[in-house]
Design a protein around this motif. Structure first.
Motif, PDB file in Angstrom:
ATOM      1  N   ALA A 191       4.315   5.025   1.623  1.00  0.00           N
ATOM      2  CA  ALA A 191       3.381   6.143   1.749  1.00  0.00           C
ATOM      3  C   ALA A 191       1.984   5.664   2.129  1.00  0.00           C
ATOM      4  O   ALA A 191       1.300   6.275   2.954  1.00  0.00           O
ATOM      5  N   ARG A 192       1.571   4.543   1.525  1.00  0.00           N
ATOM      6  CA  ARG A 192       0.235   4.017   1.811  1.00  0.00           C
ATOM      7  C   ARG A 192       0.160   3.411   3.211  1.00  0.00           C
ATOM      8  O   ARG A 192      -0.796   3.643   3.959  1.00  0.00           O
TER       9      ARG A 192
ATOM     10  N   TYR B 245       1.992   4.084   5.825  1.00  0.00           N
ATOM     11  CA  TYR B 245       2.085   5.172   6.799  1.00  0.00           C
ATOM     12  C   TYR B 245       0.716   5.817   7.001  1.00  0.00           C
ATOM     13  O   TYR B 245       0.271   6.034   8.135  1.00  0.00           O
ATOM     14  N   TYR B 246       0.033   6.083   5.886  1.00  0.00           N
ATOM     15  CA  TYR B 246      -1.287   6.717   5.956  1.00  0.00           C
ATOM     16  C   TYR B 246      -2.312   5.795   6.598  1.00  0.00           C
ATOM     17  O   TYR B 246      -3.074   6.215   7.491  1.00  0.00           O
TER      18      TYR B 246
ATOM     19  N   GLU C 102      -4.676   6.091   9.982  1.00  0.00           N
ATOM     20  CA  GLU C 102      -6.103   6.267   9.675  1.00  0.00           C
ATOM     21  C   GLU C 102      -6.826   4.927   9.641  1.00  0.00           C
ATOM     22  O   GLU C 102      -7.797   4.763   8.899  1.00  0.00           O
TER      23      GLU C 102
ATOM     24  N   THR D 107      -7.765  -0.262   1.367  1.00  0.00           N
ATOM     25  CA  THR D 107      -6.365   0.134   1.574  1.00  0.00           C
ATOM     26  C   THR D 107      -5.566   0.039   0.278  1.00  0.00           C
ATOM     27  O   THR D 107      -4.506   0.675   0.154  1.00  0.00           O
TER      28      THR D 107
ATOM     29  N   GLY E 161      -4.530   9.379  -0.319  1.00  0.00           N
ATOM     30  CA  GLY E 161      -4.094   8.737   0.911  1.00  0.00           C
ATOM     31  C   GLY E 161      -2.691   8.203   0.838  1.00  0.00           C
ATOM     32  O   GLY E 161      -2.423   7.069   1.269  1.00  0.00           O
TER      33      GLY E 161
ATOM     34  N   ALA F 200       0.963   9.272   2.176  1.00  0.00           N
ATOM     35  CA  ALA F 200       1.650  10.207   3.075  1.00  0.00           C
ATOM     36  C   ALA F 200       3.103  10.350   2.641  1.00  0.00           C
ATOM     37  O   ALA F 200       3.836   9.360   2.545  1.00  0.00           O
TER      38      ALA F 200
ATOM     39  N   ASN G 137      -3.474  15.775  -5.440  1.00  0.00           N
ATOM     40  CA  ASN G 137      -4.365  16.106  -4.324  1.00  0.00           C
ATOM     41  C   ASN G 137      -5.410  17.125  -4.754  1.00  0.00           C
ATOM     42  O   ASN G 137      -6.569  17.080  -4.315  1.00  0.00           O
TER      43      ASN G 137
ATOM     44  N   ASP H 277      -6.924  17.728   7.215  1.00  0.00           N
ATOM     45  CA  ASP H 277      -6.880  16.271   7.110  1.00  0.00           C
ATOM     46  C   ASP H 277      -5.597  15.689   7.688  1.00  0.00           C
ATOM     47  O   ASP H 277      -5.147  14.620   7.287  1.00  0.00           O
ATOM     48  N   SER H 278      -4.994  16.401   8.638  1.00  0.00           N
ATOM     49  CA  SER H 278      -3.714  15.963   9.194  1.00  0.00           C
ATOM     50  C   SER H 278      -3.838  14.621   9.900  1.00  0.00           C
ATOM     51  O   SER H 278      -4.840  14.342  10.576  1.00  0.00           O
ATOM     52  N   LEU H 279      -2.820  13.793   9.743  1.00  0.00           N
ATOM     53  CA  LEU H 279      -2.724  12.572  10.545  1.00  0.00           C
ATOM     54  C   LEU H 279      -2.349  12.996  11.955  1.00  0.00           C
ATOM     55  O   LEU H 279      -1.455  13.824  12.144  1.00  0.00           O
TER      56      LEU H 279
END
Length: 259
Positions: A64-65, A67-68, A72, A83, A90, A92, A137, A223-225
């Motif tokens: 998840a990290r 990917y985000y 970004e 990170t 953060g 995903a 979130n 805040d979409s990637l």
């Protein structure tokens, strides 16, 4: 003065314990418990669930990290140590799914367990975990939508209204929309379990139904990637909807033919 929720739940000496971490840990524990109980009702030894989840949880967090951060990277290029600060948010979900599925598949293949049956056991746990996790979130004031009027946000409970007041404006509580959708999908999968027509149908329905809700909710978020002009989550959701639906149709026809 608005009553904002402090993201730090409590401190133990120099250690700060964040609500985000507590909520995510709760999501994992609830999911683990439900999968364990479901395994007890099948021919899968429940200890496999515990062992598998000890691999899935760290793999999901790392996935998840990563990917985000990949999408970004401009935010972390000058401060790469940030990170590691997952408590700032953060993570995903799609990256977490990739990491978790890979770890789970590795364990299942190693121990020669039925892949689709394990997937069915885990799917409801994943979606209820997502429903709970979205409240992390909320605490961090992230994963929200665009600006809304005071009249609109006043329809929500006061604590949500206050937390959605960011930099002088109110915002769509899209975290809440997705949490409610995820919980609804969980209830459906839970009730549908005894009616499933083939092994793997619960997992496939999870992918399709979750992605359906995520596609529309993602369109509201700020805040979409992004991948060029496209929202990554919407692209992935469309792929999962089409692929999952096609596999369900194929396997239902195959099952009907065998019958």
């Amino acid at each position: 003065m608005r009553n904002l929720i402090d993201p730090i739940a409590f401190t133990i000496g120099p250690i700060k314990v964040h609500w985000y971490g507590i909520i995510m840990a709760s999501a994992f524990l609830v999911g683990m418990y439900l999968a364990y109980r479901r395994a007890e009702q099948t021919n899968i030894h429940p200890e496999h669930i515990i062992n598998m989840i000890t691999l899935i949880i760290p793999a999901a967090i790392v996935g998840a990290r990563l990917y985000y951060v990949i999408f970004e990277w401009q935010r972390y290029a000058d401060n790469p140590w940030e990170t590691l600060a997952v408590w700032h948010g953060g993570l995903a979900i799609h990256g977490g799914l990739i990491g978790g599925i890979l770890a789970g598949y590795f364990y299942v293949r190693k121990h020669k367990l039925p892949v689709w049956q394990i997937a069915d056991i885990c799917a409801p746990s994943v979606i209820i975990g997502q429903a709970i996790g979205r409240w992390g979130n909320f605490i961090n004031q992230e994963a929200h939508g665009g600006p809304v009027s005071l009249q609109f946000i006043s329809k929500f409970p006061e604590f949500i209204k206050n937390q959605m007041f960011i930099d002088g404006r109110y915002y769509h509580p899209t975290f809440l929309y997705e949490s409610l959708w995820d919980f609804s999908v969980f209830v459906f999968l839970f009730l549908y379990w005894k009616k499933k027509r083939f092994e793997g149908e619960i997992a496939l329905l999870y992918l399709v139904l979750y992605s359906l809700g995520r596609y529309f909710i993602e369109a509201m978020r700020t805040d979409s990637l992004m991948l060029g002009p496209f929202r990554v989550a919407q692209l992935v959701s469309l792929f999962l909807i089409v692929t999952g639906t096609a596999v369900i149709i194929y396997r239902r026809k195959k099952t009907k033919h065998k019958e």
